[in-house]
Design a protein around this motif. Structure first.
Motif, short mmCIF file in Angstrom:
data_model
loop_
_atom_site.label_atom_id
_atom_site.label_comp_id
_atom_site.label_asym_id
_atom_site.label_seq_id
_atom_site.Cartn_x
_atom_site.Cartn_y
_atom_site.Cartn_z
N GLU A 1 0.27 -1.41 -0.23
CA GLU A 1 -0.23 0.02 0.25
C GLU A 1 0.64 1.39 -0.54
OE1 GLU A 1 -2.64 0.81 -0.35
OE2 GLU A 1 -3.49 2.85 1.03
N SER A 2 2.23 1.25 0.88
CA SER A 2 2.88 2.59 0.85
C SER A 2 3.09 3.56 -0.17
CB SER A 2 3.33 2.39 2.04
OG SER A 2 4.73 1.69 2.26
N ARG A 3 3.70 1.59 -1.27
CA ARG A 3 5.01 2.42 -2.01
C ARG A 3 3.97 2.85 -3.11
NH1 ARG A 3 6.64 -3.72 -3.40
NH2 ARG A 3 7.12 -4.17 -1.95
N THR A 4 2.95 1.97 -3.55
CA THR A 4 1.99 2.95 -4.27
C THR A 4 1.10 4.25 -3.99
OG1 THR A 4 0.74 0.24 -4.26
CG2 THR A 4 -0.14 2.48 -4.97
N VAL A 5 1.24 4.71 -2.70
CA VAL A 5 0.86 5.75 -1.93
C VAL A 5 2.28 6.87 -2.42
CG1 VAL A 5 0.62 7.59 -0.38
CG2 VAL A 5 -1.13 5.44 -0.52
N LYS B 1 2.16 9.88 -4.90
CA LYS B 1 3.32 10.79 -4.33
C LYS B 1 4.29 12.06 -5.20
CE LYS B 1 5.08 14.14 -0.85
NZ LYS B 1 5.03 13.59 1.12
N LYS B 2 4.95 10.62 -5.24
CA LYS B 2 5.91 11.50 -6.55
C LYS B 2 5.63 12.03 -7.87
CE LYS B 2 10.44 10.10 -8.73
NZ LYS B 2 12.12 8.44 -8.51
N LEU B 3 4.89 10.58 -8.23
CA LEU B 3 3.33 11.16 -9.00
C LEU B 3 3.56 12.41 -9.78
CD1 LEU B 3 2.63 7.90 -10.49
CD2 LEU B 3 4.65 9.59 -12.13
N TYR B 4 2.45 12.82 -8.63
CA TYR B 4 1.98 13.94 -8.28
C TYR B 4 2.39 14.98 -8.75
CZ TYR B 4 -0.98 17.67 -6.30
OH TYR B 4 -1.55 18.72 -6.56
N ASN B 5 3.62 15.41 -7.78
CA ASN B 5 4.80 16.58 -6.86
C ASN B 5 5.25 16.56 -8.80
OD1 ASN B 5 4.52 16.90 -4.54
ND2 ASN B 5 5.82 15.48 -4.19
N GLN B 6 5.77 15.63 -9.34
CA GLN B 6 6.01 15.90 -10.94
C GLN B 6 5.32 16.46 -11.54
OE1 GLN B 6 7.36 11.90 -11.47
NE2 GLN B 6 9.87 12.35 -10.59
N ASN B 7 3.34 15.43 -11.80
CA ASN B 7 3.34 16.20 -13.00
C ASN B 7 1.74 17.27 -11.79
OD1 ASN B 7 3.49 14.68 -15.03
ND2 ASN B 7 2.98 13.37 -13.50
N CYS B 8 1.82 17.82 -11.23
CA CYS B 8 0.69 18.45 -11.18
C CYS B 8 0.62 19.02 -10.22
CB CYS B 8 -0.83 16.78 -9.67
SG CYS B 8 -0.72 15.69 -11.28
N THR B 9 1.19 19.07 -9.09
CA THR B 9 1.83 20.33 -8.16
C THR B 9 1.73 21.63 -8.77
OG1 THR B 9 3.61 18.72 -7.53
CG2 THR B 9 2.95 20.96 -6.11
N ALA C 1 -5.00 6.83 -5.00
CA ALA C 1 -4.04 6.47 -3.67
C ALA C 1 -3.50 7.30 -3.16
CB ALA C 1 -3.44 4.99 -3.92
N TYR C 2 -2.88 8.19 -3.57
CA TYR C 2 -1.77 9.70 -2.78
C TYR C 2 -3.52 10.21 -2.36
CZ TYR C 2 0.66 13.77 -2.21
OH TYR C 2 0.36 14.95 -1.84
N LEU C 3 -3.96 10.48 -3.48
CA LEU C 3 -4.74 11.52 -2.79
C LEU C 3 -6.03 11.57 -1.60
CD1 LEU C 3 -5.86 13.47 -6.86
CD2 LEU C 3 -4.26 14.49 -4.70
#
Ligand code: HEC
Ligand code: HEC
Length: 213
Positions: free
Chosen positions: A25-29, A33-41, A101-103
């Motif tokens: 679970e935490s690996r997915t999150v 989070k990394k993908l979010y920071n790269q693409n969405c922040t 999953a991160y959101l």
């Protein structure tokens, strides 16, 4: 001494074991989070709190409590044509799922999307809905629901990119309850900005549906 060493080794083994149980679970999150920071922040900001008139919050509790994974997934994949939200189909399903999953780690309310999406379709009068919309909603969502492009603080709820993915229940629930800590206040009940009846809210939804045609 020997006994203590064994005890410590045992403790470390136990820690490694319990870590293992949550790591899927935490690996997915973490990946999300990394993908979010790269693409969405850049647009949705750190912790996805949003930026007024620029990009909505994705960690708002009412949003996370009403939006299904399918709605969020489809929105990320296809973006919202004619708005600042680009499509991210190139990320692929697995990566988009990890972002969701991160959101979801920000969720405070139980997710009620299944019940909300199963609500009856809106039935009402588009002409009356337009009067309400122009009077109350257009200040923020723009005339015809064009969103930020019209200079407001609300998203493009009159465009197909939103309407084709949102159920009547999702729209109804959002109008009633609003989204805390954003400009979107609820429109139902005595403390609401304007106390709209269920019928008036359905009139507005029927009007919005006409805009996308
Ligand atoms: C004072 C400004 C304001 C008014 C007035 C307002 N809204 Fe909003 N609305 C917002 C904002 C801002 C958001 C997105 C929240 C965010 O930025 O995180 C939003 C979000 C929404 C959403 C969800 C859209 C999405 O992209 O998921 C719907 C549906 C909606 N509003 C409908 C309405 C309707 C219908 C009215 C009129 C009865 C209305 N709003 C009035 C500011 C407003
Ligand atoms: C260039 C700016 C930009 C980037 C980058 C961006 N977004 Fe958006 N996003 C927006 C805007 C603007 C909207 C609102 C569009 C509208 O008016 O309907 C939006 C809307 C959304 C919505 C709908 C929210 C709601 O309230 O219904 C989701 C979900 C979303 N974005 C997820 C993401 C994710 C995840 C990423 C990264 C993979 C991302 N966005 C990257 C600008 C951006």
């Amino acid at each position: 001494m020997m006994y203590r060493k064994i005890a410590i080794t045992g403790l470390l083994a136990l820690m490694a074991y319990s870590n293992c149980a949550i790591s899927g679970e935490s690996r997915t999150v973490k990946a999300g989070k990394k993908l979010y920071n790269q693409n969405c922040t850049f647009c949705h900001q750190a912790d996805a709190i949003g930026k007024v008139g620029f990009a909505p919050s994705l960690t708002n509790e009412e949003f996370l409590g009403t939006a299904s994974d399918k709605f969020i997934m489809g929105t990320i994949r296809d973006g919202r044509p004619g708005t600042g939200m680009p499509p991210f189909a190139h990320l692929g399903r697995k990566q988009v799922k990890s972002i969701i999953a991160y959101l979801r780690t920000f969720s405070k309310l139980p997710n009620r999307s299944a019940a909300i999406n199963a609500q009856p379709r809106a039935y009402g009068n588009a002409r009356l809905g337009k009067l309400w919309f122009d009077d109350i909603c257009s200040t923020c969502h723009g005339v015809n629901g064009d969103g930020y492009a019209a200079g407001g603080t609300g998203t493009a709820i009159g465009k197909a990119g939103f309407l084709n993915k949102a159920s009547d229940g999702f729209i109804r629930e959002t109008i009633k309850k609003g989204r805390s800590n954003t400009r979107m206040l609820g429109f139902s009940g005595p403390t609401a900005l304007a106390n709209l009846t269920d019928r008036e809210i359905d009139d507005i939804i029927v009007y919005l549906r006409q805009l996308a045609k």
